[in-house]
Structure formats: C-alpha cells, structure tokens
Design a protein around this motif. Structure first.
Motif, mmCIF file in Angstrom:
data_model
loop_
_atom_site.group_PDB
_atom_site.id
_atom_site.type_symbol
_atom_site.label_atom_id
_atom_site.label_comp_id
_atom_site.label_asym_id
_atom_site.label_seq_id
_atom_site.Cartn_x
_atom_site.Cartn_y
_atom_site.Cartn_z
ATOM 1 N N ASP A 154 -8.720 -6.111 -0.289
ATOM 2 C CA ASP A 154 -7.302 -6.460 -0.369
ATOM 3 C C ASP A 154 -6.615 -5.767 -1.535
ATOM 4 O OD1 ASP A 154 -8.897 -8.324 -2.035
ATOM 5 O OD2 ASP A 154 -6.967 -9.252 -2.468
ATOM 6 N N MET A 155 -7.376 -5.490 -2.614
ATOM 7 C CA MET A 155 -6.795 -4.810 -3.766
ATOM 8 C C MET A 155 -6.536 -3.342 -3.464
ATOM 9 S SD MET A 155 -8.912 -6.506 -6.960
ATOM 10 C CE MET A 155 -8.034 -5.547 -8.204
ATOM 11 N N TYR A 156 -7.488 -2.664 -2.809
ATOM 12 C CA TYR A 156 -7.234 -1.247 -2.560
ATOM 13 C C TYR A 156 -6.248 -1.029 -1.424
ATOM 14 C CZ TYR A 156 -11.135 -0.893 0.968
ATOM 15 O OH TYR A 156 -11.979 -1.019 2.053
ATOM 16 N N VAL A 157 -6.148 -1.991 -0.510
ATOM 17 C CA VAL A 157 -5.095 -1.902 0.503
ATOM 18 C C VAL A 157 -3.730 -1.989 -0.175
ATOM 19 C CG1 VAL A 157 -3.999 -3.107 2.437
ATOM 20 C CG2 VAL A 157 -6.482 -2.780 2.421
ATOM 21 N N ARG A 158 -3.587 -2.945 -1.095
ATOM 22 C CA ARG A 158 -2.307 -3.113 -1.785
ATOM 23 C C ARG A 158 -1.944 -1.863 -2.577
ATOM 24 N NH1 ARG A 158 -1.197 -7.005 -6.266
ATOM 25 N NH2 ARG A 158 -3.373 -7.610 -6.009
ATOM 26 N N LEU A 159 -2.928 -1.283 -3.279
ATOM 27 C CA LEU A 159 -2.639 -0.080 -4.055
ATOM 28 C C LEU A 159 -2.282 1.088 -3.148
ATOM 29 C CD1 LEU A 159 -2.417 1.248 -6.827
ATOM 30 C CD2 LEU A 159 -4.847 1.842 -6.647
ATOM 31 N N THR A 160 -2.963 1.209 -2.008
ATOM 32 C CA THR A 160 -2.639 2.279 -1.064
ATOM 33 C C THR A 160 -1.193 2.166 -0.602
ATOM 34 O OG1 THR A 160 -4.939 2.363 -0.292
ATOM 35 C CG2 THR A 160 -3.268 3.361 1.131
ATOM 36 N N GLU A 161 -0.754 0.950 -0.336
ATOM 37 C CA GLU A 161 0.632 0.740 0.075
ATOM 38 C C GLU A 161 1.614 1.124 -1.027
ATOM 39 O OE1 GLU A 161 0.423 -3.377 1.050
ATOM 40 O OE2 GLU A 161 -0.362 -3.025 3.084
ATOM 41 N N MET A 162 1.182 0.983 -2.284
ATOM 42 C CA MET A 162 2.066 1.270 -3.410
ATOM 43 C C MET A 162 2.116 2.750 -3.752
ATOM 44 S SD MET A 162 0.811 -1.950 -5.767
ATOM 45 C CE MET A 162 1.901 -1.680 -7.150
ATOM 46 N N VAL A 163 0.966 3.447 -3.735
ATOM 47 C CA VAL A 163 0.927 4.820 -4.262
ATOM 48 C C VAL A 163 0.229 5.814 -3.347
ATOM 49 C CG1 VAL A 163 0.971 3.984 -6.649
ATOM 50 C CG2 VAL A 163 -1.233 4.470 -5.560
ATOM 51 N N GLY A 164 -0.163 5.396 -2.138
ATOM 52 C CA GLY A 164 -0.945 6.267 -1.266
ATOM 53 C C GLY A 164 -0.237 7.527 -0.831
ATOM 54 N N ASN A 165 1.078 7.564 -0.962
ATOM 55 C CA ASN A 165 1.809 8.791 -0.635
ATOM 56 C C ASN A 165 1.815 9.785 -1.786
ATOM 57 O OD1 ASN A 165 3.460 7.108 -2.209
ATOM 58 N ND2 ASN A 165 5.337 8.015 -1.399
ATOM 59 N N ARG A 166 1.337 9.360 -2.967
ATOM 60 C CA ARG A 166 1.354 10.227 -4.153
ATOM 61 C C ARG A 166 -0.036 10.636 -4.623
ATOM 62 N NH1 ARG A 166 4.257 6.577 -8.079
ATOM 63 N NH2 ARG A 166 4.046 5.029 -6.441
ATOM 64 N N ILE A 167 -0.983 9.704 -4.590
ATOM 65 C CA ILE A 167 -2.342 10.018 -5.022
ATOM 66 C C ILE A 167 -3.329 9.516 -3.974
ATOM 67 C CG2 ILE A 167 -1.653 9.799 -7.454
ATOM 68 C CD1 ILE A 167 -3.397 7.199 -7.537
ATOM 69 N N HIS A 168 -4.546 10.047 -4.024
ATOM 70 C CA HIS A 168 -5.606 9.557 -3.158
ATOM 71 C C HIS A 168 -6.134 8.228 -3.705
ATOM 72 C CE1 HIS A 168 -6.094 13.013 -0.539
ATOM 73 N NE2 HIS A 168 -6.099 13.817 -1.588
ATOM 74 N N VAL A 169 -6.243 7.248 -2.831
ATOM 75 C CA VAL A 169 -6.943 6.005 -3.147
ATOM 76 C C VAL A 169 -8.222 6.007 -2.321
ATOM 77 C CG1 VAL A 169 -6.843 3.479 -3.139
ATOM 78 C CG2 VAL A 169 -4.755 4.813 -3.546
ATOM 79 N N SER A 170 -9.350 5.714 -2.958
ATOM 80 C CA SER A 170 -10.617 5.730 -2.238
ATOM 81 C C SER A 170 -11.560 4.716 -2.845
ATOM 82 C CB SER A 170 -11.247 7.132 -2.278
ATOM 83 O OG SER A 170 -12.343 7.205 -1.379
#
Length: 317
Positions: free
Chosen positions: A183-199
């Motif tokens: 749930d934490m990495y989903v939330r971060l992806t929604e916040m910044v996934g268009n700018r940096i890679h979340v993995s």
C-alpha cells in the motif's frame, strides 16, 4: 556521464528499464575478493540471461564486510564487464556521509550509470522528514550522477511516501528501491511515478506491478539469476509478455516458476541468506564462494537440503 544533472530524470525514465539484478559478491577460500569469479558471473548474467542492469555492492553483495577500496574495485569491475551492454547502479550506502560522497564521486568518475543510497540509521530521531530531505539534498548537491533512494526495514524505520515524494523533487533523484508494504509503494507510485521509477525487490509482485501500476523497472534482487538459466528464462519471458500487454499469458509463465520459488523458500535457512544464495549459484554452475563475517556459512546438512530442493525444482539446466 551520459546525461547532465538536470536531465537525469528523463534519461533514467527512458533507459533505466527492465530487469535489474542485485549482484552477490564471490569471496575465495581465504576470504579475499574473487575478481575473476565476479567477472564470470557478470558475463553470464548479461550475455546468457539478458539481465538489463546490475545493482552492485549492495546488501546481497555484503558491502558491509568490504573495505572502501574493495567497494571501489567492485564498481570498476562491474563497469568494465557491463561495457555498455547493461546498466549499473552502485550502492554507495554507508552511515558516514563522507564515505557515501567518496564512493558516489568514484562511481561517477568510473562510468557508473547511477548510484543508490539507503536511508541512514537515525538514532533517537522521531520526526525524520527534514533530516532525510537534507541528507539526500547534501548528496545531490555534491554529484551529478542519478541517485536512487532506498528505504528498507534495516534502517529501523520506513521512509513515508510523502517524505520520498519531497526528496524526488531534487534534480538528480531518478528512482527509489522501496522495500515496504504494497500500500505504501502504490501510494508513492501515484504521487511520483510519472517522474521517477518506483520499484521493490519482490519478484512475486513484479508482474502485478507492471500490470496494475505501469512499472517498467524491476530494482532489484537475486531472482533474475537464481530463477533462470541459459535454457530457461521464464522471468524474462513473462516480463516481455507483460510489457506487451499480454497479461494472461504472462501469468501462466510466472506461475510456472512456483516450484522453483517453493524450493528456495523451503531450503533457505533464515539466518544465512547470502550463503544460501551463493550455494544456489554454484548449483547453477556460477561462482558462489564464501561469505564474510558476520554472515554464516551453510552446514553440510543445509547444503544437502538445498541440493535436494534444487534438483526437484524443475529448472532446465
């Protein structure tokens, strides 16, 4: 450098893609660093397994037991062997900031593509947001190379998505290896996934994250070279299918690896992750070698259990 500091995000978005693996480091019987063994493994990982990038001198690589000079040499070997055929991201993580900066500059100077810096241990600190921002900013200010954040439980806390999102605004932050609940990495992806890679390092969640979150980067752990052989590249296969949008086919291929995953789970001692990984490599024909303290070696009984599990897992050799 293949990009400028202010182009780092765009460069990484375009070029930091696919399956990246966290390299184990082989040590000889006398516990010296096995340069030739590492070179042999890297050639296999790139040439035979088509791994697209390597995470060097991280926790899998036992950086905590290596000298500063060994870590620098580790970077140089990886850059030399990858030779532009695969990307490199060097762990410059350390509790001492001057060591982090020295390693970061060396990575930049020797031709690495990116560096990764894990969140520091923050003793007695309960309001971490500003501390973390200023820590990463100090590193960003000193080097031009693209930087990945790395948050994991070993730091004693997890960086919150809001804290990561603020740090992601810094010009050469390009990614995060986010070893946290989904749930934490989903939330971060929604916040910044268009700018940096979340993995995240979980191979079992990788396909779902490609399908549901649009991820393009697996960053990263040892499965890419532990679940695959020259004749059996099912992780690559299901990743390619997923990137093509063929998710039903991809799931069938992914699920076919369950016997291999199960074999590893049932035979891996809870207190010997690196030793297990190295012995599994040896069973695959790669160079494993010794571990250094504080890590422990496998017993003969443990090796026998791993070998039995390996022989029944169904990987094609």
């Amino acid at each position: 450098m293949k990009y400028s500091k202010h182009d780092a995000k765009a460069y990484a978005k375009e070029n930091m893609r696919g399956i990246w693996a966290a390299a184990l480091n082989p040590f000889k019987e006398d516990l010296s660093f096995d340069d030739a063994g590492l070179r042999s493994n890297i050639r296999h990982w790139i040439d035979d397994l088509d791994i697209q990038g390597l995470f060097i001198a991280g926790k899998q690589g036992e950086f905590f037991s290596m000298t500063l000079e060994e870590r620098k040499r580790n970077f140089e070997i990886a850059v030399d062997e990858c030779g532009g055929k695969a990307g490199t991201i060097m762990s410059v993580s350390d509790q001492n900031l001057e060591t982090v900066l020295e390693l970061a500059q060396h990575a930049q100077d020797c031709g690495a593509d990116y560096i990764v810096v894990h969140a520091p241990v923050l003793s007695f600190v309960h309001d971490r947001g500003e501390v973390l921002y200023q820590y990463y900013k100090a590193i960003c200010d000193k080097v031009d190379i693209g930087i990945a954040m790395w948050s994991h439980p070993d730091s004693g806390y997890l960086m919150q998505p809001e804290e990561c999102a603020r740090i992601a605004e810094l010009p050469n932050i390009v990614a995060i290896k986010y070893s946290v609940p989904r749930d934490m990495y989903v939330r971060l992806t929604e916040m910044v996934g268009n700018r940096i890679h979340v993995s995240t390092a979980s191979e079992e969640e990788w396909l779902d994250n490609v399908e549901q979150l649009g991820w393009k980067l697996y960053l990263c752990s040892s499965p890419p070279y532990q679940l695959q052989t020259c004749f059996d590249k099912r992780m690559n296969d299901y990743t390619k299918l997923a990137f093509e949008g063929r998710f039903a086919e991809a799931r069938k291929v992914r699920d076919s690896l369950d016997p291999v995953r199960d074999a590893m789970k049932i035979s891996r001692p809870a207190d010997k992750p690196q030793a297990f990984g190295k012995y599994w490599l040896e069973l695959l024909g790669q160079v494993g070698g010794r571990v250094r303290r504080p890590m422990l070696e496998l017993s003969d009984a443990e090796k026998s259990a791993v070998k039995t599990a390996f022989e029944g897992c169904g990987l094609k050799l």
